[in-house]
Design a protein around this motif. Structure first.
Motif, short mmCIF file in Angstrom:
data_model
loop_
_atom_site.label_atom_id
_atom_site.label_comp_id
_atom_site.label_asym_id
_atom_site.label_seq_id
_atom_site.Cartn_x
_atom_site.Cartn_y
_atom_site.Cartn_z
N HIS A 6 -76.50 -13.86 -133.67
CA HIS A 6 -77.79 -14.03 -134.35
C HIS A 6 -78.11 -12.73 -135.07
N PRO A 7 -78.50 -12.79 -136.33
CA PRO A 7 -78.77 -11.55 -137.08
C PRO A 7 -79.88 -10.72 -136.44
N LEU A 8 -80.86 -11.37 -135.80
CA LEU A 8 -81.94 -10.60 -135.17
C LEU A 8 -81.45 -9.88 -133.91
N THR A 9 -80.43 -10.45 -133.26
CA THR A 9 -79.82 -9.75 -132.12
C THR A 9 -79.15 -8.47 -132.63
N ASP A 10 -78.39 -8.60 -133.73
CA ASP A 10 -77.68 -7.44 -134.30
C ASP A 10 -78.69 -6.37 -134.73
N LYS A 11 -79.76 -6.82 -135.41
CA LYS A 11 -80.76 -5.88 -135.92
C LYS A 11 -81.47 -5.17 -134.77
N GLY A 12 -81.86 -5.95 -133.77
CA GLY A 12 -82.57 -5.39 -132.61
C GLY A 12 -81.70 -4.39 -131.88
N GLN B 117 -81.45 -1.03 -133.69
CA GLN B 117 -82.65 -0.20 -133.50
C GLN B 117 -82.66 0.42 -132.10
#
Ligand code: E4P
Length: 217
Positions: free
Chosen positions: A195-201, A204
């Motif tokens: 999931h792109p939000l997993t990668d982004k999170g 960070q």
């Protein structure tokens, strides 16, 4: 929903099996070709690695020969499910092998009526091919929904093994629709974790962690 891996690649199967993500395996003549392995040898190796059902497909087109091939494949290991095509001869073979106590996976199913026949012939699994219907601009998931309703109406024990799965959305839809099993290539199963939000999170968190100057180990 059980996960079967749609491949004859033993390394791919082992990786998923070690994680508990391979409840079974499906193969077909095209996947055997792709593996470059001998069907009896590779099927034996897979069946030793996996405790769940391992589908191995007959290639004869006439019932007597299909039954003979099915019996030979079934002898490889107790967890072999003999895969037969959804033809009249395939249904005859399904009846005979099922009555002998062999698991049978009836494959190349493209209609609810075909699925009804397979259940009446005693199939352990029915394999509706979602992706190949989508390829023709039809909705493969409609077929899964119809078969679910029919099997539930009459309490058929045949398990719906959603096949020809090409995308992660197919997997979600199968689970929502109540398919008993889905079989997919290992890359589709692994893509379920992305999931792109997993990668982004995570990116960070790693940046902030580096700023703390701390270590856990
Ligand atoms: C199922 O048992 C078949 O091996 C498989 O899912 C076919 O998939 P394909 O349509 O992507 O070849």
């Amino acid at each position: 929903m059980k996960f079967f891996v749609d491949t004859a690649d033993v390394d791919a199967i082992r990786e998923l099996a070690d994680l508990g993500m391979a409840d079974g395996v499906t193969t077909n003549p095209s996947l055997i070709l792709k593996s470059g392995r001998d069907i009896l040898e590779v099927t034996r190796e897979i069946a030793e690695m996996i405790s769940g059902p391992v589908s191995a497909e007959v290639v004869a087109l006439e019932a007597d020969a299909m039954i003979a091939e099915g019996r030979k494949l079934a002898k490889i290991a107790p967890n072999i499910a003999v895969k037969v095509p959804l033809t009249w001869d395939g249904l005859k073979t399904c009846r005979v092998l099922s009555d002998e106590g062999t698991m049978v996976n009836v494959t190349l199913c493209f209609s609810a009526n075909q699925a009804l026949l397979a259940a009446k012939a005693g199939a352990t699994f029915i394999s509706p091919f979602i992706g190949r219907l989508d390829d023709m601009n039809l909705d493969g998931m409609d077929l899964i929904r119809d078969i679910r309703e029919i099997y539930d109406n009459y309490n058929f024990k045949t398990e719906i093994l959603a096949a020809s799965i090409r995308t992660v959305n197919h997997v979600t839809q199968c689970a929502l629709t109540g398919a008993d099993v889905m079989t997919a290539p290992s890359n589709v199963i692994k893509a379920l974790a992305s999931h792109p939000l997993t990668d982004k999170g995570l990116e960070q968190f790693m940046k902030d962690w580096a700023k703390t100057g701390q270590k856990i180990l």
